[in-house]
Every structure is written in structure tokens, then in C-alpha cells.
Design an enzyme around this catalytic site. Structure first.
Site, PDB file in Angstrom:
ATOM      1  N   GLY A   8      42.600  32.671  45.908  1.00  0.00           N
ATOM      2  CA  GLY A   8      42.381  33.784  44.980  1.00  0.00           C
ATOM      3  C   GLY A   8      40.933  33.862  44.566  1.00  0.00           C
ATOM      4  O   GLY A   8      40.426  32.988  43.868  1.00  0.00           O
ATOM      5  N   LYS A 177      43.915  26.848  24.259  1.00  0.00           N
ATOM      6  CA  LYS A 177      43.353  28.037  24.892  1.00  0.00           C
ATOM      7  C   LYS A 177      44.337  29.213  24.781  1.00  0.00           C
ATOM      8  O   LYS A 177      43.937  30.354  24.582  1.00  0.00           O
ATOM      9  CB  LYS A 177      43.019  27.772  26.362  1.00  0.00           C
ATOM     10  CG  LYS A 177      42.359  29.009  26.979  1.00  0.00           C
ATOM     11  CD  LYS A 177      41.592  28.785  28.243  1.00  0.00           C
ATOM     12  CE  LYS A 177      40.763  30.022  28.547  1.00  0.00           C
ATOM     13  NZ  LYS A 177      40.629  30.294  29.974  1.00  0.00           N
ATOM     14  N   GLU A 255      47.994  40.132  31.514  1.00  0.00           N
ATOM     15  CA  GLU A 255      48.731  38.859  31.472  1.00  0.00           C
ATOM     16  C   GLU A 255      49.530  38.715  30.172  1.00  0.00           C
ATOM     17  O   GLU A 255      49.883  37.601  29.790  1.00  0.00           O
ATOM     18  CB  GLU A 255      47.758  37.700  31.645  1.00  0.00           C
ATOM     19  CG  GLU A 255      47.121  37.655  33.028  1.00  0.00           C
ATOM     20  CD  GLU A 255      46.443  36.324  33.297  1.00  0.00           C
ATOM     21  OE1 GLU A 255      46.952  35.554  34.118  1.00  0.00           O
ATOM     22  OE2 GLU A 255      45.395  36.063  32.668  1.00  0.00           O
TER      23      GLU A 255
END
Lengths: 289, 289
Positions: A8, A177, A255
Site C-alpha cells: 500500500g 493515538k 476511517e
């Protein structure tokens, strides 16, 4: 020198492939023929300096000493069958946001490493990125018995201008995160603003604090500590546009399901602020006016 | 024929002044000299047909048979001292959104009428509007003993192309409009979309339903009935931009405090969806990127 496969080549993948190619043999795996050709012809450009790496659209991975997965969360499902064909001793490092992928890769026989990429990277073209802020890559083993391997790999990958650090409990790092992402990403996507606005606009700051509190509660992280981190990231990246805002602007899927959706699924309580931003980002994805 | 003062010539005021001037003597009161001059020179233009009315920037009202207040809610505070100077028998009709103004005008000695303007009117210039949908003006007396006067005035104002209807319990009408406004206004303002998107986008529809439920609960209105009304208005005005979105686009202050803010103040429960859109519209007002 290791032989590394980078799966990717989005913003993060391009930066990592180009950085690692200075010391290692790197093969990039992409899906689109056009992107492969551009990288073959012009190399990967990071702030005007170009690096050439091997690149292929093959769906089958070669033998590598390490495979680094730089795709988005939603690509993991289709990757699993391919990964199951990879030699069982090859370590695989996953660099996705969120944690939804962990249960999907838990069964893989390989040494699994999880990592977080803190670099601020902006994609300019299919083969070009700009580094807006040098961070660290933090990684750790999913299973305790691979902890030593995680240390070895972090040392092998480490370069002065590409710092890599091993963490004993990488899921704590991922949680932290995730909290930051669950605050900065949806607010900037809904309000079409830079990360810095979250701290300079009183009402965004109010919403950010509520979102942080709900996320910290759900993931068992200290709320004040989490808020301090949100504040710092918003400040340090104040001129940047978040990845979720970029996705909305480019009319790509975001996302949100793997960030705020994950927190909502994890929580047994109703989370009013997380719920609202979840539906609002989903609404934005659907609006094509 | 009545002698009518129309206070505030925004979209609603311009349309009302121009419609009433066909049968009555109308004086418009505005604050800005430039707007007064434009109306004096060119008249009020409604979809290409012009009507001339008297207009003044005077802060003192002449003797009128009826005064109609067409300003926004936030202008009411500064208007009160002027209204206190008006002869105590002059009826005053208030056409504001929301209900925050009612407690402020409750003490006035005049016959107070409350009204709701259902016309879809878009402002084009300081002296020009376009009628996007002909609705009704619904009015009623604040105090029961003025109910007959309310009927008389509604009949006196009535024209075929300017329907006016008296309602015994005008606060119910205001409540119903407030609910619709508390759903369509903030969502369209946050998402920068036409009213129709609220019913075509699944996630906006979800949020709209939650907002309706909270508002209906707070104002003791049947939830299904309220939702049916929200659905109808969104459908009937699907091509329109809400007033709150127009305010955001023109960087004007919105009426959020008098719409969603009023509902939040009225409720003794925490309203997660109303709270979120409240802060989000406030955030939008503050963002000047």
C-alpha cells in the site's frame, strides 16, 4: 540490510518505502497499474528528492524479511487471504489507525507487530509526498513472545531521520493515538477546518473535551492525560488538514468506522458526543452536493 | 384600510410590507440609511413587480392602527423602550422565530399578537425578495382577552394572495414551528446543504429524528406528529436553503440561541442531540477561515 515488502503506497507507504530504500531492498505493492508506472518512471518524490524502489501490482507477495502493511483499515479484509500464503516466519508489521484490524489478524501464524506512524505526511501525487512533521514510528509485538523480535526489528529499521521505537505495550500507544484521532479527525472533517481550530474555537474545544472524555473512559485511559495529548497534537499540527478531512474533500470513504465507530462498539454506555460525530461524518460521506 | 407600521425590512418584512401596501397605508422602519434610500428610489421588488411604501430610519414610531415587528429575535431587546412609547391601545404583532421574546414583551400594556410566517421568502437585495413558496401567516393573541381583536386583525389583513389565519392557541403553533426550526436549521447550517438533504441522507435523517424527539418531549408535543411535520417541511422546501445556513454563509449571527438554545434552557434533561448541534452551530459562527 533487509528485504522489505511495503504493502500500500498511500501517504504513509510512500514515505516509509522511500525512507527504508536508503538502507534496505524495498518492494512496493500497489493495486493500480498507473501508480506503479509513475513510481517506476519517476521514483518516489519526498519534498523534491527522489528515490527509486521496485514496485509491482502483483497480488502475491515475494519472500521478504519483513512485510509492512500501510493500507487503510478497510483494505485489511481483502489482504488476509494473501497474508495467509506468506511464509509463517515472516514478521508482518501493521500500521493502521484504530484497532478494529487486530481481531482480524489475531489468528495469523506469523510474528505480528503493531505500529503507529506519527509522521505528518501529506500526499501530493500518486508518487509524491511532503513531510510536514517528523515523528516516530512506534511498534510492538501483538503477542508477548515476539517482544524480542520487535526490539530487533525496531533497531534494524532505525535511522536518524527515520526514528523507530519499540514499546512493550503497543496497544496502550494505539489507544492513545485512537483517542486523539477520535477527536481531531471528525471535528475537522465536519467543520472543514485545520487541526489548530479545535483549540482556538471555544465551541470546538468544548466538543473536543467531551469527545476526549468519552473515548478515554471507554479505553481506560486517564482523561487529563488524554486531553493533554489532544491539545498537544492539535497545537503541533495546527496548520495541517486531518486525513479524515482530506478523505471527505476527495470524496473517499473515511476511517470513521474504525475510529469513532470502534469506540462506540467498545462502550457499553451511550456516548452522546461520539455518537453525534459518528453520524455527522457518515452524513458528510453521503452528501454529494 | 389600516395604517400599518412594519418594523424591520429583512426578507419577511419586505414581503409583508409590499403585500399589505396593496390595500393599506404602510410605513417601513429600517435602521440603515442606504436601505431606506434604495426602497424610496426603487420600491420593494417581489419577483420583478415593484411596490412603493413609505420608509423611514426614525427611531420613533408614528401613530399606527397596527405595528408588525419583523426583526430577528436578537433585535427585540433594543426595541422594547421604543415600543413602550407607543400608544397603549395600538396592537403589536410579533413575527419572530422561537419563543424567547415572549417573556420580554409580556409586560407591555398593548394588545400583543404573536404570529408565525410560513412563507418561503428569499432575500435577494436590500429591497428585493423572491417568494419561493406561498404559505400563511398564523396569528393569535398572547392574552386571552384579546382573542376577538386577533380575529378582527386577521380578517383585516387577509388577502387571497396573502392568507392570514387566527389561532386560539398560537403558542401551540409557535411550538410546532420551533420544533421544525430546531431540526432543519442547525443540520442544514452545519452540513451546508439544502433542506431536502435531511430526508435523503440516512444519517441526517437519523439525527433529525433524534432532534425532533428531544424537542417534542421538551415542548410537550406528540413526537410522531412533530416528525411528520418536519418531514413535510423538508420535502416541501427541499430546494431551499434555511435561514440559519444563509446566516452562516453571510457570516451573520444566527438565531441558534433562540431556537435550540431555547429548547435546551426549557428542558430539565440533558438533550444530547440538541446540545451537539447547538455547539456545532456556535462553532460555525466562530470559524472564519
Amino acid at each position: 540490510m533487509m528485504n522489505i515488502g511495503v504493502i500500500g503506497l498511500g501517504a504513509v507507504g510512500l514515505f516509509i518505502a522511500s525512507s527504508l530504500a536508503k538502507r534496505h531492498e524495498v518492494t512496493g505493492y500497489v493495486r493500480r497499474e498507473e501508480q506503479a508506472n509513475e513510481i517506476k518512471d519517476q521514483g518516489i518524490i519526498v519534498d523534491n528528492s527522489e528515490t527509486f524502489v521496485s514496485v509491482t501490482t502483483s497480488q502475491k507477495f515475494k519472500e521478504h524479511d519483513l512485510i509492512i502493511i500501510c493500507t487503510k483499515q478497510m483494505a485489511i479484509d481483502t489482504l488476509i487471504p494473501t497474508l495467509e500464503l506468506v511464509g509463517r516466519h515472516t514478521p508482518i508489521l501493521f500500521l493502521q489507525n484504530g484497532q478494529g484490524h487486530i481481531e482480524k489478524i489475531h489468528h495469523l501464524p506469523h510474528p505480528i507487530l503493531l505500529g503507529v506512524c506519527e509522521h505528518g505526511i501529506v500526499k501530493i501525487k500518486d508518487n509524491e509526498v511532503s513531510l510536514k512533521g517528523l515523528g516516530k514510528i512506534r511498534l510492538g509485538a501483538l503477542h508477548k513472545h515476539h517482544a524480542e523480535l520487535a526490539v530487533d526489528i525496531s533497531l534494524a529499521l532505525y535511522q536518524l531521520d527515520f526514528p523507530v521505537k519499540e514499546h512493550g505495550s503497543i496497544t496502550d500507544v494505539l489507544n492513545r493515538k485512537l483517542i486523539v484521532n477520535s477527536v481531531i479527525n471528525p471535528l475537522t472533517a465536519i467543520f472543514n477546518c485545520r487541526n489548530g481550530s479545535i483549540m482556538t474555537n471555544d465551541h470546538l474545544k468544548y466538543l473536543a473535551k467531551k469527545l476526549t472524555k468519552e473515548a478515554a473512559m471507554t479505553l481506560n485511559v486517564d482523561e487529563d492525560e488524554a486531553w493533554e495529548r489532544v491539545r498537544q497534537v492539535a497545537e503541533q499540527t495546527k496548520e495541517n488538514y486531518s486525513s479524515m478531512l482530506s478523505d471527505i474533500q476527495a470524496k473517499r470513504q473515511t476511517e470513521i468506522d474504525f475510529i469513532n465507530g470502534y469506540i462506540l462498539k467498545k462502550s457499553s454506555d451511550f456516548l452522546p458526543y461520539q455518537t453525534n460525530v459518528y453520524h455527522m461524518v457518515k452524513a458528510k460521506e453521503g452528501l454529494r452536493e
